[in-house]
Scaffold this motif. Structure first.
Motif, PDB file in Angstrom:
ATOM      1  N   GLN A 165       0.839  -1.196   0.000  1.00 35.05           N
ATOM      2  CA  GLN A 165       0.000   0.000   0.000  1.00 35.05           C
ATOM      3  C   GLN A 165       0.875   1.246   0.000  1.00 35.05           C
ATOM      4  N   SER A 166       0.572   2.178  -0.876  1.00 34.18           N
ATOM      5  CA  SER A 166       1.358   3.392  -1.000  1.00 34.18           C
ATOM      6  C   SER A 166       1.192   4.277   0.228  1.00 34.18           C
ATOM      7  N   VAL A 167       2.291   4.862   0.690  1.00 33.82           N
ATOM      8  CA  VAL A 167       2.245   5.813   1.802  1.00 33.82           C
ATOM      9  C   VAL A 167       2.147   7.243   1.272  1.00 33.82           C
ATOM     10  N   CYS A 168       2.093   7.373  -0.048  1.00 35.02           N
ATOM     11  CA  CYS A 168       2.139   8.687  -0.675  1.00 35.02           C
ATOM     12  C   CYS A 168       0.769   9.313  -0.879  1.00 35.02           C
ATOM     13  N   GLY A 169      -0.284   8.562  -0.740  1.00 29.12           N
ATOM     14  CA  GLY A 169      -1.613   9.097  -0.981  1.00 29.12           C
ATOM     15  C   GLY A 169      -1.946   9.060  -2.457  1.00 29.12           C
ATOM     16  N   ALA A 170      -3.227   9.157  -2.740  1.00 28.49           N
ATOM     17  CA  ALA A 170      -3.688   9.091  -4.125  1.00 28.49           C
ATOM     18  C   ALA A 170      -3.454  10.423  -4.828  1.00 28.49           C
ATOM     19  N   VAL A 171      -3.203  10.349  -6.123  1.00 32.59           N
ATOM     20  CA  VAL A 171      -3.039  11.546  -6.936  1.00 32.59           C
ATOM     21  C   VAL A 171      -4.424  12.003  -7.382  1.00 32.59           C
ATOM     22  N   THR A 172      -4.771  13.246  -7.076  1.00 28.19           N
ATOM     23  CA  THR A 172      -6.070  13.762  -7.491  1.00 28.19           C
ATOM     24  C   THR A 172      -6.038  14.114  -8.970  1.00 28.19           C
ATOM     25  N   SER A 173      -7.205  14.303  -9.569  1.00 30.55           N
ATOM     26  CA  SER A 173      -7.254  14.623 -10.993  1.00 30.55           C
ATOM     27  C   SER A 173      -6.612  15.985 -11.268  1.00 30.55           C
ATOM     28  N   GLU A 174      -6.684  16.909 -10.309  1.00 35.15           N
ATOM     29  CA  GLU A 174      -6.032  18.215 -10.493  1.00 35.15           C
ATOM     30  C   GLU A 174      -4.513  18.057 -10.521  1.00 35.15           C
ATOM     31  N   GLU A 175      -3.971  17.222  -9.633  1.00 36.67           N
ATOM     32  CA  GLU A 175      -2.534  16.976  -9.632  1.00 36.67           C
ATOM     33  C   GLU A 175      -2.104  16.268 -10.906  1.00 36.67           C
ATOM     34  N   ALA A 176      -2.920  15.349 -11.384  1.00 34.27           N
ATOM     35  CA  ALA A 176      -2.605  14.637 -12.621  1.00 34.27           C
ATOM     36  C   ALA A 176      -2.593  15.612 -13.801  1.00 34.27           C
ATOM     37  N   ASP A 177      -3.508  16.583 -13.805  1.00 36.54           N
ATOM     38  CA  ASP A 177      -3.534  17.579 -14.875  1.00 36.54           C
ATOM     39  C   ASP A 177      -2.275  18.444 -14.838  1.00 36.54           C
ATOM     40  N   GLU A 178      -1.781  18.751 -13.639  1.00 30.99           N
ATOM     41  CA  GLU A 178      -0.559  19.542 -13.524  1.00 30.99           C
ATOM     42  C   GLU A 178       0.647  18.774 -14.047  1.00 30.99           C
ATOM     43  N   LEU A 179       0.654  17.456 -13.856  1.00 27.15           N
ATOM     44  CA  LEU A 179       1.783  16.629 -14.273  1.00 27.15           C
ATOM     45  C   LEU A 179       1.782  16.339 -15.766  1.00 27.15           C
ATOM     46  N   SER A 180       0.611  16.425 -16.408  1.00 26.13           N
ATOM     47  CA  SER A 180       0.542  16.092 -17.828  1.00 26.13           C
ATOM     48  C   SER A 180       1.090  17.238 -18.677  1.00 26.13           C
ATOM     49  N   LEU A 181       1.608  16.877 -19.838  1.00 22.62           N
ATOM     50  CA  LEU A 181       2.179  17.876 -20.739  1.00 22.62           C
ATOM     51  C   LEU A 181       1.075  18.591 -21.511  1.00 22.62           C
ATOM     52  N   PRO A 182       1.257  19.876 -21.799  1.00 23.97           N
ATOM     53  CA  PRO A 182       0.260  20.593 -22.589  1.00 23.97           C
ATOM     54  C   PRO A 182       0.319  20.171 -24.062  1.00 23.97           C
ATOM     55  N   LEU A 183      -0.717  20.459 -24.804  1.00 20.51           N
ATOM     56  CA  LEU A 183      -0.794  20.081 -26.209  1.00 20.51           C
ATOM     57  C   LEU A 183       0.340  20.705 -27.020  1.00 20.51           C
ATOM     58  N   GLU A 184       0.754  21.907 -26.667  1.00 23.89           N
ATOM     59  CA  GLU A 184       1.813  22.591 -27.406  1.00 23.89           C
ATOM     60  C   GLU A 184       3.135  21.818 -27.392  1.00 23.89           C
ATOM     61  N   SER A 185       3.335  20.994 -26.383  1.00 25.18           N
ATOM     62  CA  SER A 185       4.592  20.258 -26.298  1.00 25.18           C
ATOM     63  C   SER A 185       4.696  19.166 -27.359  1.00 25.18           C
ATOM     64  N   MET A 186       3.600  18.854 -28.021  1.00 24.54           N
ATOM     65  CA  MET A 186       3.612  17.815 -29.049  1.00 24.54           C
ATOM     66  C   MET A 186       3.728  18.378 -30.460  1.00 24.54           C
ATOM     67  N   VAL A 187       3.740  19.698 -30.623  1.00 27.64           N
ATOM     68  CA  VAL A 187       3.760  20.311 -31.951  1.00 27.64           C
ATOM     69  C   VAL A 187       4.987  19.865 -32.749  1.00 27.64           C
ATOM     70  N   GLY A 188       6.157  19.885 -32.145  1.00 24.74           N
ATOM     71  CA  GLY A 188       7.374  19.496 -32.851  1.00 24.74           C
ATOM     72  C   GLY A 188       7.309  18.054 -33.322  1.00 24.74           C
TER      73      GLY A 188
END
Length: 166
Positions: A127-150
């Protein structure tokens, strides 16, 4: 990018924490153990068992204000992708038994025997001692669409060249 050879996979989390490398490839099971704090505890235990030969800084051990191992040390790790490879484990079956074995597996799945067996051993999973990642935290960790342009431009150019050459 540099690659560092690590002889024991248990040292991977420690190597990142000590700045020797920036990431690692590991098994899902080991990663779950890292997030459960087992590796941080093991590193501090190594110092405690060394009778003063090792210091906390030698193995990346972090302690809380009470002197106990900080098992949340590795909570800053995130999984950045799916499994790189899998190793299928199987048993060869004679052609005479394939149909019967397949039928019995489907029957066991339909009766719920497989899901019951999985639930039976769910507690054995670390069992993780780190706690669950909320959807807001997951959105912060994900890359924006602009990062895929290249990447999109380069791959589109290759496709266009391949179409012209075909």
């Amino acid at each position: 990018m540099r690659y560092t050879e690590i002889k024991d996979t248990a040292e991977m989390a420690r190597s990142v924490q000590m700045g020797l490398c920036g990431g690692f490839l590991d098994t899902t099971k080991r990663f779950e153990e890292i997030l459960a704090g087992r590796q941080a505890q093991a590193d501090c235990d190594k110092v405690d068992e060394s009778d003063g030969a090792l210091k906390d800084s030698d193995v990346g051990c972090k302690r809380d204000s009470k002197g106990k191992a900080d098992i949340t040390r590795d909570c800053n790790f995130i999984q950045v992708g799916p499994l790189v490879t899998t190793v299928a484990t199987s048993i060869p079956v004679s052609d005479r038994f394939v149909h019967g074995l397949g039928w019995s597996m489907v029957d066991a799945i339909n009766k719920g025997d497989v899901s019951n067996a999985i639930k039976k051993f769910e507690d054995a999973k670390p069992q993780s001692v780190c706690g669950a990642v909320t959807s807001e935290e997951a959105d912060e960790l994900s890359l924006p669409l602009e990062s895929m342009v290249g990447t999109l431009c380069v791959s589109s150019a290759f496709q266009f060249v391949a179409l012209v050459l075909a």
